[in-house]
Design an enzyme around this catalytic site. Structure first.
Site, PDB file in Angstrom:
ATOM      1  N   LYS A 165       0.850  -1.176   0.000  1.00 17.53           N
ATOM      2  CA  LYS A 165       0.000   0.000   0.000  1.00 17.53           C
ATOM      3  C   LYS A 165       0.894   1.236   0.000  1.00 17.53           C
ATOM      4  O   LYS A 165       1.514   1.574   1.031  1.00 17.53           O
ATOM      5  CB  LYS A 165      -0.928  -0.031   1.218  1.00 17.53           C
ATOM      6  CG  LYS A 165      -1.976  -1.129   1.111  1.00 17.53           C
ATOM      7  CD  LYS A 165      -2.921  -0.849  -0.033  1.00 17.53           C
ATOM      8  CE  LYS A 165      -3.606  -2.087  -0.559  1.00 17.53           C
ATOM      9  NZ  LYS A 165      -4.374  -1.803  -1.790  1.00 17.53           N
ATOM     10  N   LYS A 265     -13.188  -6.798  -8.580  1.00 13.23           N
ATOM     11  CA  LYS A 265     -13.736  -6.898  -7.224  1.00 13.23           C
ATOM     12  C   LYS A 265     -15.222  -7.187  -7.337  1.00 13.23           C
ATOM     13  O   LYS A 265     -15.955  -6.459  -8.022  1.00 13.23           O
ATOM     14  CB  LYS A 265     -13.530  -5.578  -6.469  1.00 13.23           C
ATOM     15  CG  LYS A 265     -12.090  -5.336  -6.031  1.00 13.23           C
ATOM     16  CD  LYS A 265     -11.987  -4.085  -5.167  1.00 13.23           C
ATOM     17  CE  LYS A 265     -10.666  -4.043  -4.423  1.00 13.23           C
ATOM     18  NZ  LYS A 265      -9.517  -3.771  -5.302  1.00 13.23           N
TER      19      LYS A 265
HETATM   20 MG    MG Z   1      -6.088  -2.139  -5.817  1.00 12.32          MG
END
Ligand code: MG
Length: 367
Positions: A165, A265
């Site tokens: 991240k 997703k």
């Molecule tokens: Mg991503």
């Protein structure tokens, strides 16, 4: 077969690591998940789950999921849950947009279809390819040394793919990527996911500084156009996630050569029905995929496993096992990671049995 009752449950999912941090100082410490239970007149009951990554990642939030489910549920009573495309057209006609609201409802109907057919969802989604698939581990944003230590720790648990991240201060991000790359070995895969956090000039500085490292770059900037401009200066393989929210953007990105890998997703796209549609298009167009969801517990993880395992192996870039990130189990029978890999259940439907004592009393009940 007809839907007779729809219930929804709110469940808190704390994290083993305590909190999860990504670009722009955003973080979550307890995930707010919603489980949907759909009962039928045939005695078959299905379950689905939706869990946004907080309210500021995608245009979705936990209370919004429940408000939308309460809005849609009365329109689904009496419908046949096995007719997934018809059911999705009906949901889209009754509620425009809000794909994440529809995701858990669609997922629960896939669970019912599988149980009614006596087949795992994986079989209904095309059939499993191979024994299992590789997972990635998301490495929460932290100081470079701390992230590198976490890569080494999860590597020792069997993971070989790591999604860092980043999307913060470019100089710190360069140090994060360099420190984590040092902990990887041949065959490992490193992904630097900026989660829209960089402006194009910042992205270009980071890309130039890590040009000699074997790293994928994911969603560097907020807009598709910014990402495309960065992509045109980029040597590294490129993943688009937040920008690809449906078929239109997938086709546009493919036509522009905007990405090498797409992040699918389930709730971003509106459920397994629509995620499968994009998955099949990606296979036809030669695009590998990360297959996952915004977040979730055992039920989301099971749905990911069925979609991932039924995707042809060369197109399975990676997936993740959210149920190992959280400290509360909401269902038995969910897939469990083994040496950094995950397989779909052989049981009919999603193969999960919710722990009703964990879910508690429903917050929505429509019949
Ligand atoms: Mg991503």
């Amino acid at each position: 077969m007809k839907i007779t009752r729809i219930s929804a449950y709110q469940v808190d999912l704390p994290l083993h690591e305590g909190s999860y941090h990504w670009s722009g100082g955003k973080s979550v410490s307890v995930f707010d998940s919603t489980v949907v239970r759909i009962e039928t007149d045939a005695g078959v009951t299905g379950h689905g789950e939706v869990c946004p990554l907080g309210p500021s990642y995608l245009p979705s939030y936990a209370a919004g999921a429940r408000a939308g489910i309460a809005e849609l549920a009365p329109a689904l009573i009496g419908r046949d849950p096995r007719e997934l495309d018809a059911l999705n057209r009906h949901m889209d006609a009754r509620l425009k947009g809000h794909p994440y609201v529809k995701s858990a409802l669609d997922m629960a109907c896939w669970d019912i279809l599988g149980q009614a057919a006596g087949l795992p969802v994986c079989t209904l989604l095309g059939g499993r390819d191979g024994e299992d698939g590789m997972l990635y581990r998301a490495i929460s944003q932290d100081a470079p040394d701390a992230m590198a230590a976490r890569v080494a720790g999860y590597r020792a648990e069997g993971y070989r793919r790591f999604q860092l991240k980043v999307g913060g201060d470019p100089d710190t991000d360069i140090a994060r990527i360099q420190a984590c790359a040092e902990r990887c070995e041949a065959g490992d895969v490193l992904i630097a996911d900026a989660n829209t956090g960089w402006l194009p000039h910042q992205a270009l500085r980071v890309l130039r500084a890590v040009r000699d490292l074997d790293v994928y770059i994911e969603q560097p900037c907020l807009s598709y156009e910014e990402c495309l401009s960065v992509r045109r200066h980029c040597d590294q393989p490129f993943v688009l996630d937040e920008s690809v929210d449906g078929i239109e953007m997938l086709l546009r990105g493919h036509a522009d050569g905007a990405m090498d890998v797409v992040n699918i997703k389930i709730s971003k796209l509106g459920g397994l029905t629509k995620a499968r549609r994009l998955r099949d298009l990606c296979v036809a167009m030669g695009l590998a995929m990360t297959i996952e969801d915004s977040w979730g517990g055992d039920i989301v993880t099971a749905a990911i496993a069925h979609l991932y395992h039924s995707t042809p192996e060369p197109f399975r870039f990676t997936a993740t096992d959210f149920n190992s990130y959280v400290s509360v189990s909401i269902a038995e029978g969910a897939p469990q990671r083994l040496a950094g890999r995950m397989a779909a259940s052989d049981a009919p439907g999603l193969g999960v049995r919710p722990r009703m004592e964990v879910l508690g009393e429903p917050v929505i009940a429509v019949s």
